[in-house]
Every structure is written in structure tokens, then in C-alpha cells.
Design an enzyme around this catalytic site. Sequence first.
Site, PDB file in Angstrom:
ATOM      1  N   TYR A 138      16.468  10.169   8.220  1.00 36.75           N
ATOM      2  CA  TYR A 138      16.523   8.707   8.243  1.00 36.75           C
ATOM      3  C   TYR A 138      17.441   8.186   9.350  1.00 36.75           C
ATOM      4  CZ  TYR A 138      14.151   8.703   3.703  1.00 36.75           C
ATOM      5  OH  TYR A 138      13.250   8.884   2.682  1.00 36.75           O
TER       6      TYR A 138
ATOM      7  N   LYS B  56      13.485  23.062   2.220  1.00 28.64           N
ATOM      8  CA  LYS B  56      12.179  23.525   2.700  1.00 28.64           C
ATOM      9  C   LYS B  56      12.480  24.605   3.756  1.00 28.64           C
ATOM     10  CE  LYS B  56       7.670  22.967   2.780  1.00 28.64           C
ATOM     11  NZ  LYS B  56       6.829  23.444   1.686  1.00 28.64           N
TER      12      LYS B  56
ATOM     13  N   ASP C  22       8.476  21.199  -2.573  1.00 31.77           N
ATOM     14  CA  ASP C  22       7.161  21.002  -3.197  1.00 31.77           C
ATOM     15  C   ASP C  22       7.153  21.576  -4.608  1.00 31.77           C
ATOM     16  OD1 ASP C  22       7.588  23.337  -1.786  1.00 31.77           O
ATOM     17  OD2 ASP C  22       5.541  23.531  -1.038  1.00 31.77           O
TER      18      ASP C  22
ATOM     19  N   ASP D  59      15.400  11.154  -1.814  1.00 31.46           N
ATOM     20  CA  ASP D  59      14.803   9.831  -1.986  1.00 31.46           C
ATOM     21  C   ASP D  59      13.587   9.946  -2.906  1.00 31.46           C
ATOM     22  OD1 ASP D  59      14.049   7.237  -1.683  1.00 31.46           O
ATOM     23  OD2 ASP D  59      13.631   7.323   0.460  1.00 31.46           O
TER      24      ASP D  59
ATOM     25  N   ASP E 176      13.382   9.254  -7.311  1.00 29.28           N
ATOM     26  CA  ASP E 176      12.442   8.264  -7.855  1.00 29.28           C
ATOM     27  C   ASP E 176      11.479   8.904  -8.852  1.00 29.28           C
ATOM     28  OD1 ASP E 176      13.505   6.117  -6.610  1.00 29.28           O
ATOM     29  OD2 ASP E 176      11.718   5.534  -5.507  1.00 29.28           O
TER      30      ASP E 176
END
Length: 367
Positions: free
Chosen positions: A145, A195, A227, A251, A255
Amino acid sequence: MSTTHKISILAGDGIGPEVMDASMLVLDAAAKKFSITLEKDSQLVGGAAIDATGSPLPEETIASCQASDAILFGSVGGPKWENLPPEQQPERGALLPLRKKFNLFANLRPGVCLPSLTHASPVKNELIPNGFDVLCVRELTGGIYFGQPKSISEVDGELVAIDTMVYKKSEIERIAHIAFTAAKARDNRLCSVDKANVLQNSVLWRQTVIEISKEYPEVELSHLYVDNAAMQLIKQPGSFDVIVTGNLFGDILSDEMAMISGSLGMLPSASLGNKNDNGLYFGMYEPSGGSAPDIAGQGVANPIAQILSAAMMLRYSLGETAAADAIESAVDKAIDKGLRTGDIFTGKEGETKVGTVAMAEAIAEAI
Ligand code: NAD
């Protein structure tokens, strides 16, 4: 002798002021019981601040936060300010600058589904017979980000977009310490999500977390690719204790966790910055949900996310652990008594539908 804690109260917009007022009933009850002196300074933020001063984050509000030990934040935004230019909008113009100004690099989001509220979760009830209690620790100021370069430009006759994922080892170390410390105070299990089969950032992430784990031998460390973590969170959320991950993955996973927990109205969050001389973090504490304009002003919003945010503030920024524990168990008691705001009410036997203030009063009384 009790210490005086200074807190900035930024209620904001929509349901923010309602749930903030309700949380004060509970915070005051806890302060009284544990002889804590709180010096509260209420300031404008978000749309309310735009209306009064033209800025979503006035200088006076920043000065108040600077002079405080912690910020208790409500929520900002709403349809009235949606057509302003993006950088002047309440969220972009208040939340992001506050995070940046106070270097709030660690985002702690508990995803809790109490055993008596499993029906509110979209996960099949047989998968979560005892509910679950997961804490997601997300790195908040680094990663893709914020990495540079970041651009959309024309290369060889076509548009090319570039985002850059950057993590310094020191950034991974400091978030890892927060996650291990949190795991130590819970069930001693930490799952690091990355990852590392594809990303160099994740290779450094994993290596660094393993190095830091040597300082926390009592904490059992595991690793999952993101994943797989997304799948396991839905399949067996109860198998997690603390999750630590980078900005992008955090993020999304936090959620997902909020969704499977049932109601946004139950979930607090903490964003922590640097430690002070007393070993406590400066932090901003706020509900995971937004300003809920659809129910604002009706007295029906669930105040529990705001109340539990105040408990996190007592724990992480003010060092008042007993008061934080008391608030958390008072919330459990109110739920066990069957009290439900509209978002968690199903009409089952034993449930009583209550409004914002009645829920907060019951929690304050249980303290
Ligand atoms: P939202 O979280 O405000 O609402 C989503 C749904 O959850 C709504 O149906 C709402 O009624 C419900 N809900 C949320 N909190 C609740 C509570 N305490 N009790 C009962 N129900 C609750 O998200 P949204 O609708 O996408 O956004 C509304 C506004 O909030 C927008 O302006 C958005 O920009 C802003 N927002 C602010 C923040 C923040 O201040 N940190 C975060 C997210 C969204």
C-alpha cells in the site's frame, strides 16, 4: 496513588456519537471501580469537523491527540460528505493522516464469536459449536500500500500499472514482537501468514518471524500461505489463536474474520504506535464497522464494539488490565443474560431486544 490518563475522544459521525456516549457509561463505571482517573478531551473529527471547521481533522483535534495517552475513535463518514474530493472526505482526510501522524503500525482486530451468538455467523454452526476467538495482528504502515514506485504510465504504447511491495526487516521485527506478546497473553499460539512460495517479501517475513520466535519459546509458531489461511478461517476458525500478517493480506483476512464473527457491531480494533517509557503503546481504538448511516440517530446501534475498543485502550495504552478484563467479562454477562441489540437479535427464547443505551447500562451495571 492513581495515575491520571489523558484520552482524546473523537466520536465522529453517524452512530459514532451514540455508541461513544454509551461506551462512556461503561468506561466511567470501570474507572470508578478500579480508582482510575481519566482526563477526557472530546474533539471534532470527520464530517462533523468538516461542517464546523471545513477540515476533517482540525489542528485542535491533532493537538488534543498529541497531548493524550490514547485516542478513542468512533467512526466517520456518511452520504452528506461522499461527493467531496477524495482527500477531503472524512475517512481519507482524518483516519489515514491520524495513522500516519502517530505511526500506528500495528492493527489488532479480534474476531470473536461468542458461543451464544454462533447463529449470527454465516459459518455452519456445527463447525463452530463453541464459537471462536481469533486475534488478527496486521502490519499497517508498510507493504504494497505504501511502497514506491507506484504509478500508472504508458510503456511501449500501453498503460502499465506498478505497485511495489517493500518490507524492511525492522518493520517485520516490530510487528512480530507485538504478535508474540499478544499470543503470550492468550493461548500461546501464533500463525504467521505469508506467500513465501512466490514473494521475496514473504521469504524475509517468514525468516524474520522465525528468528524473533526464539525470544518467545513458550509460543508455538506455525505458518500458512495466505490462500490456505483464507480457507482455514472459514473451515475451522476455532483452530486459530493469533494471526500475524502484512498489510495487504491482513486487510483481506481481518475483514473475512469480521464477516464470519456475525456482527460488525461486536468487533473492536486497536491501532498501535510506538511504546512509551512505561512500556505501553500509544494507540487509536475504534469499532471495526463504520458510521452505519442506515441506523444512525435511532438509538438501536450495538455499542459493544465501541465498549470493547475502550477495553483494548485500557489494556494496551493505559496499562489498566484489571479494568479491561472487567469490561470484557461484563459484556459476556450482558450477552449471557439474553440482551441483544437489533443486529444480533434473532427472537430465540431468552433473548430481549434492547437499544444502545440499555445495552450499555446493563454492561456498566455488570461491572
Ligand atoms: P458500516 O460498517 O457503517 O455498515 C455496514 C452494516 O453494518 C450496516 O448495515 C450497519 O447498520 C451495520 N453496522 C455497523 N456497525 C453497527 C453497529 N454498531 N450496530 C449495528 N449495526 C451496525 O459500513 P458502510 O455502510 O460500508 O459505510 C457507512 C459509512 O461509514 C461510509 O461513509 C463509510 O465511508 C464509513 N466508514 C467509516 C469507517 C471508519 O470510520 N473507520 C469504516 C468503514 C466505513
